[in-house]
Scaffold this motif. Structure first.
Motif, mmCIF file in Angstrom:
data_model
loop_
_atom_site.group_PDB
_atom_site.id
_atom_site.type_symbol
_atom_site.label_atom_id
_atom_site.label_comp_id
_atom_site.label_asym_id
_atom_site.label_seq_id
_atom_site.Cartn_x
_atom_site.Cartn_y
_atom_site.Cartn_z
ATOM 1 N N GLN A 19 -20.130 13.679 -31.186
ATOM 2 C CA GLN A 19 -21.558 13.660 -31.495
ATOM 3 C C GLN A 19 -22.236 12.418 -30.921
ATOM 4 O OE1 GLN A 19 -22.706 13.659 -35.752
ATOM 5 N NE2 GLN A 19 -23.779 15.566 -35.278
ATOM 6 N N ARG A 20 -21.548 11.287 -30.943
ATOM 7 C CA ARG A 20 -22.114 10.059 -30.368
ATOM 8 C C ARG A 20 -22.361 10.215 -28.872
ATOM 9 N NH1 ARG A 20 -18.230 5.457 -33.120
ATOM 10 N NH2 ARG A 20 -18.790 5.872 -35.302
ATOM 11 N N GLY A 21 -21.426 10.849 -28.190
ATOM 12 C CA GLY A 21 -21.619 11.096 -26.767
ATOM 13 C C GLY A 21 -22.810 11.996 -26.513
ATOM 14 N N PHE A 22 -22.987 13.017 -27.355
ATOM 15 C CA PHE A 22 -24.126 13.920 -27.219
ATOM 16 C C PHE A 22 -25.443 13.182 -27.451
ATOM 17 C CE2 PHE A 22 -21.680 18.077 -28.255
ATOM 18 C CZ PHE A 22 -21.264 18.130 -26.936
ATOM 19 N N GLU A 23 -25.458 12.282 -28.407
ATOM 20 C CA GLU A 23 -26.674 11.507 -28.672
ATOM 21 C C GLU A 23 -27.086 10.721 -27.434
ATOM 22 O OE1 GLU A 23 -25.650 9.156 -32.035
ATOM 23 O OE2 GLU A 23 -25.859 10.806 -33.482
ATOM 24 N N LEU A 75 -22.146 27.920 -23.130
ATOM 25 C CA LEU A 75 -21.036 27.140 -22.587
ATOM 26 C C LEU A 75 -20.043 26.894 -23.719
ATOM 27 C CD1 LEU A 75 -20.420 25.676 -19.801
ATOM 28 C CD2 LEU A 75 -21.150 23.583 -20.943
ATOM 29 N N VAL A 76 -18.790 27.309 -23.511
ATOM 30 C CA VAL A 76 -17.753 27.146 -24.530
ATOM 31 C C VAL A 76 -16.709 26.169 -24.002
ATOM 32 C CG1 VAL A 76 -16.113 28.306 -26.044
ATOM 33 C CG2 VAL A 76 -18.162 29.522 -25.270
ATOM 34 N N VAL A 77 -16.493 25.097 -24.761
ATOM 35 C CA VAL A 77 -15.707 23.957 -24.284
ATOM 36 C C VAL A 77 -14.543 23.695 -25.235
ATOM 37 C CG1 VAL A 77 -15.802 21.513 -23.633
ATOM 38 C CG2 VAL A 77 -17.826 22.971 -23.331
ATOM 39 N N LEU A 78 -13.401 23.331 -24.660
ATOM 40 C CA LEU A 78 -12.222 22.988 -25.467
ATOM 41 C C LEU A 78 -11.821 21.540 -25.221
ATOM 42 C CD1 LEU A 78 -9.736 23.669 -27.260
ATOM 43 C CD2 LEU A 78 -8.559 24.341 -25.146
ATOM 44 N N LEU A 79 -11.600 20.808 -26.311
ATOM 45 C CA LEU A 79 -10.967 19.491 -26.265
ATOM 46 C C LEU A 79 -9.623 19.628 -26.962
ATOM 47 C CD1 LEU A 79 -14.027 18.842 -25.857
ATOM 48 C CD2 LEU A 79 -13.605 16.688 -27.036
ATOM 49 N N THR A 80 -8.558 19.243 -26.277
ATOM 50 C CA THR A 80 -7.233 19.408 -26.855
ATOM 51 C C THR A 80 -6.339 18.232 -26.480
ATOM 52 O OG1 THR A 80 -5.404 20.979 -27.146
ATOM 53 C CG2 THR A 80 -6.315 20.774 -24.928
ATOM 54 N N ASP A 81 -5.169 18.170 -27.094
ATOM 55 C CA ASP A 81 -4.341 16.971 -26.995
ATOM 56 C C ASP A 81 -3.641 16.787 -25.657
ATOM 57 O OD1 ASP A 81 -5.020 16.037 -29.414
ATOM 58 O OD2 ASP A 81 -3.159 16.518 -30.434
ATOM 59 N N SER A 82 -3.080 17.847 -25.112
ATOM 60 C CA SER A 82 -2.187 17.680 -23.970
ATOM 61 C C SER A 82 -2.526 18.633 -22.836
ATOM 62 C CB SER A 82 -0.736 17.912 -24.408
ATOM 63 O OG SER A 82 0.129 17.947 -23.293
ATOM 64 N N SER A 83 -2.366 18.147 -21.599
ATOM 65 C CA SER A 83 -2.567 19.005 -20.431
ATOM 66 C C SER A 83 -1.513 20.106 -20.368
ATOM 67 C CB SER A 83 -2.524 18.173 -19.146
ATOM 68 O OG SER A 83 -1.284 17.506 -19.026
ATOM 69 N N ALA A 110 -19.813 14.436 -22.617
ATOM 70 C CA ALA A 110 -21.209 14.811 -22.871
ATOM 71 C C ALA A 110 -21.970 14.987 -21.565
ATOM 72 C CB ALA A 110 -21.881 13.750 -23.741
ATOM 73 N N PHE A 111 -21.727 14.087 -20.609
ATOM 74 C CA PHE A 111 -22.409 14.184 -19.322
ATOM 75 C C PHE A 111 -21.994 15.450 -18.581
ATOM 76 C CE2 PHE A 111 -22.329 13.348 -14.725
ATOM 77 C CZ PHE A 111 -23.691 13.224 -14.511
ATOM 78 N N GLU A 112 -20.689 15.750 -18.571
ATOM 79 C CA GLU A 112 -20.191 16.950 -17.889
ATOM 80 C C GLU A 112 -20.788 18.212 -18.509
ATOM 81 O OE1 GLU A 112 -18.204 17.452 -15.334
ATOM 82 O OE2 GLU A 112 -17.550 15.408 -14.901
ATOM 83 N N ILE A 113 -20.859 18.236 -19.828
ATOM 84 C CA ILE A 113 -21.414 19.402 -20.517
ATOM 85 C C ILE A 113 -22.889 19.560 -20.179
ATOM 86 C CG2 ILE A 113 -22.055 20.279 -22.799
ATOM 87 C CD1 ILE A 113 -19.350 19.194 -23.806
ATOM 88 N N LYS A 114 -23.628 18.458 -20.197
ATOM 89 C CA LYS A 114 -25.054 18.530 -19.874
ATOM 90 C C LYS A 114 -25.263 19.026 -18.452
ATOM 91 C CE LYS A 114 -29.300 15.779 -19.712
ATOM 92 N NZ LYS A 114 -29.902 14.438 -19.940
ATOM 93 N N ARG A 173 -20.405 6.538 -7.593
ATOM 94 C CA ARG A 173 -20.073 7.296 -6.389
ATOM 95 C C ARG A 173 -19.036 8.369 -6.695
ATOM 96 N NH1 ARG A 173 -21.381 2.218 -4.983
ATOM 97 N NH2 ARG A 173 -22.721 1.917 -3.132
ATOM 98 N N SER A 174 -18.099 8.054 -7.585
ATOM 99 C CA SER A 174 -17.063 9.029 -7.949
ATOM 100 C C SER A 174 -17.665 10.247 -8.639
ATOM 101 C CB SER A 174 -16.015 8.378 -8.859
ATOM 102 O OG SER A 174 -15.316 7.370 -8.169
ATOM 103 N N GLU A 175 -18.645 10.028 -9.521
ATOM 104 C CA GLU A 175 -19.298 11.151 -10.200
ATOM 105 C C GLU A 175 -20.030 12.036 -9.197
ATOM 106 O OE1 GLU A 175 -20.345 9.424 -14.650
ATOM 107 O OE2 GLU A 175 -21.641 8.880 -12.969
ATOM 108 N N ILE A 176 -20.692 11.406 -8.234
ATOM 109 C CA ILE A 176 -21.414 12.176 -7.223
ATOM 110 C C ILE A 176 -20.436 12.971 -6.365
ATOM 111 C CG2 ILE A 176 -22.919 12.020 -5.201
ATOM 112 C CD1 ILE A 176 -24.157 9.501 -6.508
ATOM 113 N N LEU A 177 -19.343 12.339 -5.961
ATOM 114 C CA LEU A 177 -18.326 13.040 -5.174
ATOM 115 C C LEU A 177 -17.783 14.249 -5.926
ATOM 116 C CD1 LEU A 177 -16.114 10.273 -3.494
ATOM 117 C CD2 LEU A 177 -17.457 12.031 -2.343
#
Length: 226
Positions: A19-23, A75-83, A110-114, A173-177
């Motif tokens: 929630q903090r990231g969303f804010e 948009l349906v998003v999953l956060l989980t423990d392990s790859s 939050a940025f990726e979701i937005k 630059r990495s985000e733009i790439l």
């Protein structure tokens, strides 16, 4: 651009971090546990659904199916423990639009979701992306400033689109790439600098090149006119 998110988790402390990231990205959010999801699904007009699940067994698929059946263009998003989850639970790859694994950066999430929800809305609903006197025709992939056409190559158009969607936010630059070039390992970070320079020169013809600011040692920011 108004955005509402439901954060679905039994781990409330993780929900508060998300929630903090969303804010930070001006996304309204509500935290609910799985038992109350159905109540909030109809009471809150959300287009973003974020699940935090330690072990995403197939029992959770019922929740995603319900959301998909009653919410178009969400948009349906999953956060989980392990790859390793994508190997252990192969159903998640087809069910979720975005998947993030620990360790988490909640600001990045939050940025990726937005960014993804903005892109989805543009594809499905909007034909134009506007910022002040600058207009992008998303269907024709053409850019205009005060009605005058700006001749842009494909990557220049995609770069300008990403800058406008992320306006007033510092981008590395990495985000733009990652978003414009899909982070191809053969692409160097100076590719961003070269394309920014070309884009500025073309905008300079309309005295708009100064909208793209350099942030020393970090990247760039597109400053919208106040």
């Amino acid at each position: 651009m108004h955005m509402n998110a439901l954060i679905i988790t039994s781990e409330m402390h993780y929900g508060k971090f998300i929630q903090r990231g969303f804010e930070h990205e001006n996304i309204n959010s509500t935290i609910v546990d799985f038992e109350k999801l159905y109540d909030f699904l109809y009471a809150v007009n959300s287009d973003i659904f974020v699940f935090y699940i330690d072990e995403p067994t197939e029992n959770y698929k019922q929740y995603i199916d319900i959301i998909r059946s009653c919410r178009d263009n969400c948009l349906v998003v999953l956060l989980t423990d392990s790859s390793l989850s994508k190997l252990k639970y192969p159903w998640i790859k087809e069910s979720f639009d975005l998947i993030f694994y620990k360790p988490f950066s909640y600001l990045t999430i939050a940025f990726e979701i937005k960014y993804n929800i903005c892109s989805m809305r543009e594809r499905n609903f909007e034909r134009e992306l506007k910022c002040g006197d600058l207009v992008l025709d998303l269907k024709k992939r053409e850019a205009y400033f005060n009605g005058n056409k700006i001749a842009l190559r494909n990557k220049e158009f995609e770069l300008l689109q990403f800058l406008i969607i992320s306006r007033d936010k510092i981008l590395t630059r990495s985000e733009i790439l990652e978003h414009v070039w899909d982070y191809n390992t053969n692409i160097l970070t100076n590719t961003v600098d070269v394309h920014i320079s070309r884009l500025r020169r073309k905008l300079d013809k309309f005295k708009a090149g100064n909208l793209i600011k350099t942030v020393p040692c970090i990247g760039y920011i597109y400053e919208s006119k106040k």
